[in-house]
Design a protein around this motif. Sequence first.
Motif, mmCIF file in Angstrom:
data_model
loop_
_atom_site.group_PDB
_atom_site.id
_atom_site.type_symbol
_atom_site.label_atom_id
_atom_site.label_comp_id
_atom_site.label_asym_id
_atom_site.label_seq_id
_atom_site.Cartn_x
_atom_site.Cartn_y
_atom_site.Cartn_z
ATOM 1 N N SER A 16 0.986 11.444 3.383
ATOM 2 C CA SER A 16 2.156 11.137 2.563
ATOM 3 C C SER A 16 2.401 9.624 2.589
ATOM 4 C CB SER A 16 3.363 11.898 3.126
ATOM 5 O OG SER A 16 4.473 11.667 2.298
ATOM 6 N N HIS A 17 3.563 9.240 2.049
ATOM 7 C CA HIS A 17 3.926 7.824 2.051
ATOM 8 C C HIS A 17 5.320 7.688 2.666
ATOM 9 C CE1 HIS A 17 4.926 9.800 -1.771
ATOM 10 N NE2 HIS A 17 6.115 9.331 -1.472
ATOM 11 N N HIS A 57 0.828 -1.221 0.000
ATOM 12 C CA HIS A 57 0.000 0.000 0.000
ATOM 13 C C HIS A 57 0.861 1.271 0.000
ATOM 14 C CE1 HIS A 57 0.516 -0.012 4.436
ATOM 15 N NE2 HIS A 57 0.281 1.284 4.351
ATOM 16 N N GLN A 58 2.119 1.172 0.456
ATOM 17 C CA GLN A 58 2.992 2.350 0.428
ATOM 18 C C GLN A 58 3.275 2.773 -1.028
ATOM 19 O OE1 GLN A 58 3.935 4.424 2.616
ATOM 20 N NE2 GLN A 58 3.651 3.413 4.585
ATOM 21 N N TYR A 59 3.533 1.800 -1.881
ATOM 22 C CA TYR A 59 3.775 2.117 -3.306
ATOM 23 C C TYR A 59 2.488 2.649 -3.938
ATOM 24 C CZ TYR A 59 7.857 -0.702 -2.270
ATOM 25 O OH TYR A 59 9.004 -1.184 -1.699
ATOM 26 N N LYS A 101 1.728 6.362 -3.297
ATOM 27 C CA LYS A 101 2.405 7.333 -4.168
ATOM 28 C C LYS A 101 1.800 7.298 -5.578
ATOM 29 C CE LYS A 101 6.616 9.289 -5.792
ATOM 30 N NZ LYS A 101 8.017 9.115 -6.114
ATOM 31 N N ALA A 102 1.559 6.086 -6.073
ATOM 32 C CA ALA A 102 0.971 5.973 -7.416
ATOM 33 C C ALA A 102 -0.368 6.716 -7.465
ATOM 34 C CB ALA A 102 0.782 4.505 -7.775
ATOM 35 N N PRO A 108 9.176 7.520 3.020
ATOM 36 C CA PRO A 108 10.166 8.175 2.153
ATOM 37 C C PRO A 108 10.892 7.213 1.209
ATOM 38 C CG PRO A 108 10.684 8.508 4.502
ATOM 39 C CD PRO A 108 9.382 7.821 4.436
ATOM 40 N N ALA A 109 11.014 5.945 1.595
ATOM 41 C CA ALA A 109 11.767 5.012 0.737
ATOM 42 C C ALA A 109 11.079 4.773 -0.602
ATOM 43 C CB ALA A 109 11.977 3.693 1.475
ATOM 44 N N VAL A 110 9.777 5.036 -0.665
ATOM 45 C CA VAL A 110 9.076 4.846 -1.944
ATOM 46 C C VAL A 110 9.644 5.794 -3.005
ATOM 47 C CG1 VAL A 110 6.818 4.998 -3.092
ATOM 48 C CG2 VAL A 110 6.974 4.055 -0.791
ATOM 49 N N ASP A 111 10.142 6.939 -2.543
ATOM 50 C CA ASP A 111 10.678 7.919 -3.504
ATOM 51 C C ASP A 111 11.976 7.441 -4.160
ATOM 52 O OD1 ASP A 111 8.565 9.639 -3.098
ATOM 53 O OD2 ASP A 111 9.518 10.571 -1.348
ATOM 54 N N TRP A 112 12.592 6.399 -3.607
ATOM 55 C CA TRP A 112 13.806 5.872 -4.236
ATOM 56 C C TRP A 112 13.476 5.000 -5.447
ATOM 57 C CZ3 TRP A 112 15.694 3.695 1.127
ATOM 58 C CH2 TRP A 112 15.918 4.765 2.005
ATOM 59 N N VAL A 113 12.209 4.638 -5.578
ATOM 60 C CA VAL A 113 11.815 3.783 -6.713
ATOM 61 C C VAL A 113 11.505 4.680 -7.910
ATOM 62 C CG1 VAL A 113 10.131 2.063 -7.495
ATOM 63 C CG2 VAL A 113 10.799 2.146 -5.079
ATOM 64 N N ALA A 114 12.045 4.303 -9.058
ATOM 65 C CA ALA A 114 11.796 5.104 -10.265
ATOM 66 C C ALA A 114 10.298 5.096 -10.570
ATOM 67 C CB ALA A 114 12.572 4.512 -11.430
ATOM 68 N N PRO A 115 9.751 6.236 -10.986
ATOM 69 C CA PRO A 115 8.306 6.300 -11.250
ATOM 70 C C PRO A 115 7.826 5.208 -12.203
ATOM 71 C CG PRO A 115 9.269 8.499 -11.321
ATOM 72 C CD PRO A 115 10.403 7.539 -11.132
#
Length: 511
Positions: free
Chosen positions: A461-462, A115-117, A120-121, A464-471
């Motif tokens: 928000s989600h 659900h964290q990913y 962001k999506a 922060p580690a999710v932001d390390w994944v390329a969109p």
Amino acid sequence: MTEQRTARPIRSVAIIGGGAAGWMSAAAISKMFGRTVDVVLVESEEIGLIGVGEATVPHLSAFNRLLEIDEAEFVRQTQGSFKLGIQFNDWGQIGDSYIHGFGTIGRDVGMLPFHQYWLKARAEGRGGDIGRYSLNTVAAPLGKFMASASDAPPNSPLAEIAYAYHFDAVLYARFLRRRAEAQGVRRVEGKVVAVHRGGTRGFVETVQLETGERIGADLFLDCTGFRALLIGDALDVGFDDWSQWLPCDRALAVPCEKVGPPTPYTRSTAREAGWQWRIPLQHRTGNGYVYSSRFTSDERAADLLMRNLDGKPLADPKPLRFTSGMRRRLWDRNVVAVGLAGGFLEPLESTAIYLIQAGINRLMQLFPDSDCDPALQTSYNAQSAFEYERIRDFLILHYHVTQRTDSDFWTYVRTMAVPDTLRHVIDLFVANGQFFRSGTEMFGLTSWVQVMLGQGLYPQSHHPAVDWVAPADLHALVDHVEKVVASNVSLMPAHEQFIARCCAASAGRAS
Ligand SMILES: Cc1cc2nc3c(=O)[nH]c(=O)nc-3n(C[C@H](O)[C@H](O)[C@H](O)COP(=O)(O)OP(=O)(O)OC[C@H]3O[C@@H](n4cnc5c(N)ncnc54)[C@H](O)[C@@H]3O)c2cc1C
């Protein structure tokens, strides 16, 4: 040096009460300890059972495995059906609908839950409703069901499907009674009119029936339902009342004719002063309105329930009264309260039968000698209180996180102060979608997250580690999970077909 204890082993257990709590206890204890322990169960046909309690949670299959119960036989004999989750209608707002499905949501990646990913999506306009990523949640409204496929590859969602059962409560008690008696449990018909205590610690020594007969045992299980004859009347163990958070205190239950194939889910529809259940069985549909007597009258509740049945009623509505809360000690001296005698959390998430099961498991793990060592009791009581309190918080969440303003009831629950433990879970989730299961609490991340989102609580928000994944990778993950779920659901048969193939009840068997 610790002193050598001299207590002798338990030789006899008397179970007072023959509802689901009594017969589940009898079946389990005779199975596990039957070689060395005599089990007697006293029940009164005149008093009868509460006769509700028809929806369960997935944990029951572990209890069935312990008792070596054949699933198909069990479903057939109880007019049962399968449950992938609960559909909640009109809870967050009138017109809303979401499903609390069992099982998992999506696929966890690395250290983060799916659900964290998805959060962001979604913020980027990509993700659909969270329900699209759960097999149970997609399958349920389509009326699809199957048990886990033993030939599915291990990472397929069909390899491990989480499900529970709906069943006829009276048939369930009869089913367990047959098993327990076959395992050597002696049933005594009669009404308990007195409880006799003695010894230095005031243990219960015998219960006396109307006929004058006395039944003695080393250990007593109080399964007398809301009457709580031993734990309440005889031992005077107090009750923690949680109705300031769970104000529903009455219910009307009524069966109706079924009007279509049984749905593979329970339905809970929020009403002006509570909520209405709908539980599909093979031979009928169970319904009930759980409401707060502070906010509506019995007449108004009956009228609302009867106007909202989807089939012809098969009986008059049966009134029930209760208080959500629990005994301060479920185990006191040589008495363990199991089932409604020990406590009750209103039936919103169908947890009462689970709590019976958990209580029995705990007792078997902490099974005492005849001195009922207080250390075992302390542990039993602490574990039970923790379990009840965490479920309590989960139930309160459903009421509190609402935007409904259309009645005094909803205004009260929306604005009430909630326990600090729940406040913390909500605050943590709102900050960036985090949820941590607390110890061995019953409901895990899937349940809490689905209900929080379903009730309209969205994190700011989600992680922060999710932001390390390329969109592109993030979007691919979310799209992929959605496709996998949809394609697997398309392989599932209709719930009705599944029942017809594996466990159709004979037409005449009804309670
Ligand atoms: C409105 C409502 C809806 C519910 N829905 C669900 C649900 O969907 N899922 C779920 O898991 N649970 C549900 N429950 C809870 C569920 O019904 C109970 O947990 C379950 O039935 C076990 O009840 P019990 O055995 O503790 O009590 P009971 O069924 O009341 O049994 C008590 C037994 O004690 C006996 N007894 C009492 N006094 C005496 C006496 N003096 N002498 C001899 N015998 C005596 C009675 O004869 C009976 O055999 C619901 C409860 C309510 C109130």
